[in-house]
Design a protein around this motif. Structure first.
Motif, PDB file in Angstrom:
ATOM      1  N   ARG A   1       0.831  -1.192   0.000  1.00 24.08           N
ATOM      2  CA  ARG A   1       0.000   0.000   0.000  1.00 24.08           C
ATOM      3  C   ARG A   1       0.868   1.246   0.000  1.00 24.08           C
ATOM      4  N   LEU A   2       0.362   2.253  -0.692  1.00 22.56           N
ATOM      5  CA  LEU A   2       1.048   3.534  -0.776  1.00 22.56           C
ATOM      6  C   LEU A   2       0.144   4.620  -0.217  1.00 22.56           C
ATOM      7  N   ARG A   3       0.704   5.460   0.640  1.00 18.33           N
ATOM      8  CA  ARG A   3      -0.023   6.634   1.130  1.00 18.33           C
ATOM      9  C   ARG A   3       0.379   7.814   0.240  1.00 18.33           C
ATOM     10  N   LEU A   4      -0.568   8.310  -0.511  1.00 17.50           N
ATOM     11  CA  LEU A   4      -0.279   9.353  -1.488  1.00 17.50           C
ATOM     12  C   LEU A   4       0.100  10.652  -0.789  1.00 17.50           C
ATOM     13  N   ALA A   5       0.976  11.393  -1.443  1.00 18.69           N
ATOM     14  CA  ALA A   5       1.365  12.700  -0.928  1.00 18.69           C
ATOM     15  C   ALA A   5       0.275  13.721  -1.228  1.00 18.69           C
ATOM     16  N   PRO A   6       0.237  14.830  -0.514  1.00 16.41           N
ATOM     17  CA  PRO A   6      -0.777  15.866  -0.800  1.00 16.41           C
ATOM     18  C   PRO A   6      -0.704  16.318  -2.255  1.00 16.41           C
ATOM     19  N   GLY A   7      -1.852  16.360  -2.891  1.00 21.35           N
ATOM     20  CA  GLY A   7      -1.930  16.759  -4.290  1.00 21.35           C
ATOM     21  C   GLY A   7      -1.923  15.620  -5.283  1.00 21.35           C
ATOM     22  N   GLN A   8      -1.679  14.387  -4.829  1.00 22.19           N
ATOM     23  CA  GLN A   8      -1.686  13.231  -5.725  1.00 22.19           C
ATOM     24  C   GLN A   8      -3.039  12.535  -5.686  1.00 22.19           C
ATOM     25  N   GLU A   9      -3.324  11.763  -6.726  1.00 23.92           N
ATOM     26  CA  GLU A   9      -4.552  10.997  -6.821  1.00 23.92           C
ATOM     27  C   GLU A   9      -4.229   9.621  -7.394  1.00 23.92           C
ATOM     28  N   PRO A  10      -5.132   8.629  -7.205  1.00 20.55           N
ATOM     29  CA  PRO A  10      -4.861   7.271  -7.713  1.00 20.55           C
ATOM     30  C   PRO A  10      -4.586   7.228  -9.209  1.00 20.55           C
ATOM     31  N   ALA A  11      -5.192   8.145  -9.979  1.00 13.78           N
ATOM     32  CA  ALA A  11      -4.960   8.139 -11.424  1.00 13.78           C
ATOM     33  C   ALA A  11      -3.499   8.407 -11.758  1.00 13.78           C
ATOM     34  N   ASP A  12      -2.804   9.159 -10.917  1.00 14.38           N
ATOM     35  CA  ASP A  12      -1.375   9.407 -11.176  1.00 14.38           C
ATOM     36  C   ASP A  12      -0.570   8.121 -11.096  1.00 14.38           C
ATOM     37  N   VAL A  13      -0.899   7.267 -10.123  1.00 14.42           N
ATOM     38  CA  VAL A  13      -0.196   5.989  -9.998  1.00 14.42           C
ATOM     39  C   VAL A  13      -0.606   5.042 -11.118  1.00 14.42           C
ATOM     40  N   ALA A  14      -1.906   5.038 -11.458  1.00 15.85           N
ATOM     41  CA  ALA A  14      -2.386   4.144 -12.514  1.00 15.85           C
ATOM     42  C   ALA A  14      -1.754   4.471 -13.860  1.00 15.85           C
ATOM     43  N   ALA A  15      -1.406   5.722 -14.079  1.00 19.20           N
ATOM     44  CA  ALA A  15      -0.799   6.098 -15.360  1.00 19.20           C
ATOM     45  C   ALA A  15       0.638   5.603 -15.486  1.00 19.20           C
ATOM     46  N   SER A  16       1.235   5.153 -14.386  1.00 10.93           N
ATOM     47  CA  SER A  16       2.643   4.730 -14.418  1.00 10.93           C
ATOM     48  C   SER A  16       2.815   3.239 -14.221  1.00 10.93           C
ATOM     49  N   VAL A  17       1.758   2.446 -14.367  1.00  7.32           N
ATOM     50  CA  VAL A  17       1.862   1.013 -14.069  1.00  7.32           C
ATOM     51  C   VAL A  17       2.827   0.305 -15.019  1.00  7.32           C
ATOM     52  N   GLU A  18       2.898   0.719 -16.275  1.00  7.59           N
ATOM     53  CA  GLU A  18       3.827   0.070 -17.209  1.00  7.59           C
ATOM     54  C   GLU A  18       5.277   0.339 -16.822  1.00  7.59           C
ATOM     55  N   ARG A  19       5.573   1.549 -16.379  1.00 12.47           N
ATOM     56  CA  ARG A  19       6.934   1.860 -15.938  1.00 12.47           C
ATOM     57  C   ARG A  19       7.280   1.064 -14.678  1.00 12.47           C
ATOM     58  N   LEU A  20       6.343   0.970 -13.766  1.00 16.80           N
ATOM     59  CA  LEU A  20       6.600   0.199 -12.544  1.00 16.80           C
ATOM     60  C   LEU A  20       6.806  -1.276 -12.865  1.00 16.80           C
ATOM     61  N   ARG A  21       6.036  -1.792 -13.818  1.00 19.67           N
ATOM     62  CA  ARG A  21       6.164  -3.213 -14.189  1.00 19.67           C
ATOM     63  C   ARG A  21       7.566  -3.513 -14.710  1.00 19.67           C
ATOM     64  N   HIS A  22       8.061  -2.691 -15.588  1.00 20.44           N
ATOM     65  CA  HIS A  22       9.394  -2.937 -16.149  1.00 20.44           C
ATOM     66  C   HIS A  22      10.493  -2.674 -15.119  1.00 20.44           C
ATOM     67  N   SER A  23      10.294  -1.692 -14.270  1.00 19.11           N
ATOM     68  CA  SER A  23      11.335  -1.355 -13.305  1.00 19.11           C
ATOM     69  C   SER A  23      11.522  -2.449 -12.273  1.00 19.11           C
ATOM     70  N   TRP A  24      10.434  -3.108 -11.872  1.00 18.90           N
ATOM     71  CA  TRP A  24      10.505  -4.100 -10.809  1.00 18.90           C
ATOM     72  C   TRP A  24      10.469  -5.534 -11.321  1.00 18.90           C
ATOM     73  N   GLY A  25      10.429  -5.726 -12.639  1.00 14.26           N
ATOM     74  CA  GLY A  25      10.549  -7.055 -13.230  1.00 14.26           C
ATOM     75  C   GLY A  25       9.397  -7.983 -12.920  1.00 14.26           C
ATOM     76  N   VAL A  26       8.157  -7.479 -12.997  1.00 11.47           N
ATOM     77  CA  VAL A  26       6.977  -8.310 -12.762  1.00 11.47           C
ATOM     78  C   VAL A  26       6.144  -8.345 -14.033  1.00 11.47           C
ATOM     79  N   HIS A  27       5.137  -9.216 -14.050  1.00 16.02           N
ATOM     80  CA  HIS A  27       4.319  -9.381 -15.252  1.00 16.02           C
ATOM     81  C   HIS A  27       3.311  -8.248 -15.416  1.00 16.02           C
ATOM     82  N   ALA A  28       2.712  -7.796 -14.331  1.00 12.20           N
ATOM     83  CA  ALA A  28       1.699  -6.751 -14.409  1.00 12.20           C
ATOM     84  C   ALA A  28       1.591  -6.063 -13.057  1.00 12.20           C
ATOM     85  N   VAL A  29       1.098  -4.820 -13.083  1.00 14.93           N
ATOM     86  CA  VAL A  29       0.850  -4.032 -11.884  1.00 14.93           C
ATOM     87  C   VAL A  29      -0.555  -3.470 -11.983  1.00 14.93           C
TER      88      VAL A  29
END
Length: 458
Positions: A98-126
């Motif tokens: 779980r991530l506690r978002l910083a002030p001014g962030q929203e879940p859509a900001d994290v959802a827009a980066s799922v492909e980058r997170l997937r490649h960075s951490w070597g998993v199949h999907a996020v």
């Protein structure tokens, strides 16, 4: 020479370990993830969390108090702050945090980066889910769980809830008739649509539910489940007789609701907001699930008489879709195509089917018929389903959400055996008794004659 021998002695076990890991990853991905993939991915995540969040644009400037404290205690550079990370919870298919978002962030900001997170951490999907305001959960999937489907142990089944498939995030896709009363399932031949239907019938067989079917392919899909069905129509003429009975059954249940709650008898059914679930359990009628296989067969006509019968059946289906939920009557409509070209009333009926499941189809227009009006971005995913992956589908609903799912293999014989064992669960619905199919007798249960046949003489 001694150095060469030492290198060979060390390299041999390493090569064997590498080959064993490659074999394990290809043949047994779950075992590979638990032994090799999970430790590596956790190490990548912990070691690169801050830099990955910074490169994905998910960091924010630190607070003024943090800047003053950092400058007063150390001489380090004050860097942007990533979302606060919780504990990493490993699972059999991936891990969660779980991530506690910083002030001014929203879940859509994290959802827009799922492909980058997937490649960075070597998993199949996020996958990203909002837990509560300011907190999101990342579900990291270590391998393709839809390649070899294994349903989770805690699938979340229950009354009128059937775990029928596996989502791409390793959670169960549950067909909940109380939440989504009516559903449309489309798919071409050999796409896995029949497998999906088998799981639904087998999952409902052990519940106190009346199952009715309309299978205009001479019953080849639903006849094996005859021992558990309360009604079965195998051609359009029989369907034209069954549907009015279901409409009258719905009207009788509305009269029961009116009588119980003191509603005036002349109140239109459309204005009744309650349902059968508000009745006492002793007076509550049993739910009815109607399976319609190859819906297009009910729309096809050859003569003027067939056209009149078609219009009557479509009108009755639309009434069941509009008013059946409150009466405890649910529709499961299946077909290869379903659109305006079928005839009058097709589009209106489709609009009442809030749940949608689209397997592999033959053209893009068929995918648009199923998903275009509720989740346009899911149409491309449905068109990309490969023929060599039967059972893979895209599921959506009127909320706009959608996901890839795949149904595990279930043979027709196993599904029929489940219905045979649950034959005693067929509820008493007198209105459906004339349409009750004859249960097939298993070959090993047929009586054996002890009379020796007379010899054939020349």
């Amino acid at each position: 020479m001694s150095d060469l021998l030492t290198l060979m002695e060390v390299g041999g076990p390493l090569a064997a370990a590498g080959g064993g890991a490659a074999y394990l990853r290809a043949r047994h991905p779950a075992a590979y993830w638990s032994t090799v993939g999970l430790p590596l991915s956790v190490a990548r995540l912990v070691g690169s969390y801050g830099s990955v969040m910074d490169s994905c644009g998910l960091t924010v400037p630190p607070s003024r108090l943090r800047v003053l404290a950092t400058r007063a205690t150390t001489r380090r550079e004050v860097r942007p702050v990533p979302p606060r990370r919780g504990l990493i919870r490993p699972t059999s298919t991936g891990m969660r945090l779980r991530l506690r978002l910083a002030p001014g962030q929203e879940p859509a900001d994290v959802a827009a980066s799922v492909e980058r997170l997937r490649h960075s951490w070597g998993v199949h999907a996020v996958h990203v889910d909002e837990v509560k305001p300011g907190v999101v959960e990342l579900r990291l999937v270590g391998f393709d769980v839809l390649d070899r489907v294994r349903m989770p142990r805690k699938a979340g089944g229950g009354f009128l809830r059937v775990p029928v498939a596996l989502r791409e995030d390793a959670t169960a896709f549950v067909r909940d008739y109380r939440a989504i009363p009516h559903q449309l399932t489309l798919g071409a031949t050999l796409s896995g649509k029949s497998m999906y239907l088998r799981h639904l019938v087998a999952g409902l067989a052990g519940q106190r539910v009346a199952l009715a079917g309309i299978d205009c392919k001479r019953g080849v899909e639903l006849a094996p489940f005859a021992s558990r069905l309360s009604a079965l129509a195998t051609e359009p003429g029989e369907a034209a007789e069954l549907l009015p009975v279901l409409v009258r059954l719905m009207e009788e249940r509305y009269d029961l609701i009116k009588a119980r709650q003191g509603i005036a008898p002349n109140t239109p059914d459309e204005e009744i907001t309650s349902d059968v679930w508000g009745l006492p359990e002793s007076q509550r009628p049993v739910p009815v699930v109607l399976f319609v296989d190859e819906i297009a067969e009910l729309f096809l006509v050859a003569t003027r008489k067939d056209e009149e019968r078609r219009d009557e059946m479509v009108t009755q289906l639309i009434r069941l879709a509009q008013l059946g939920r409150a009466a405890g009557i649910y529709l499961e409509v299946c077909g290869q195509r379903f659109g305006a070209e079928l005839g009058k009333g097709a589009t209106m009926l489709r609009a009442q089917l809030s749940g949608r499941v689209c397997h592999r189809v033959n053209d893009e227009s068929s995918a648009k018929m199923a998903l275009g009006d509720i989740a346009p971005e899911a149409v491309e995913a449905a068109c990309a389903i490969a023929p060599e992956r039967p059972g893979l589908a895209v599921a959506g609903d009127t909320s706009g959400g959608w996901s890839r799912i795949r149904t595990p293999y279930l043979s027709l014989a196993d599904a029929a055996a489940v219905c045979q064992e649950a034959a005693h669960m067929v509820p008493d619905v007198p209105a459906l008794d004339p349409f009750r199919p004859a249960a097939p007798v298993p070959a090993d249960a047929r009586p054996v004659s002890l009379v020796k046949p007379r010899p054939v003489l020349d």
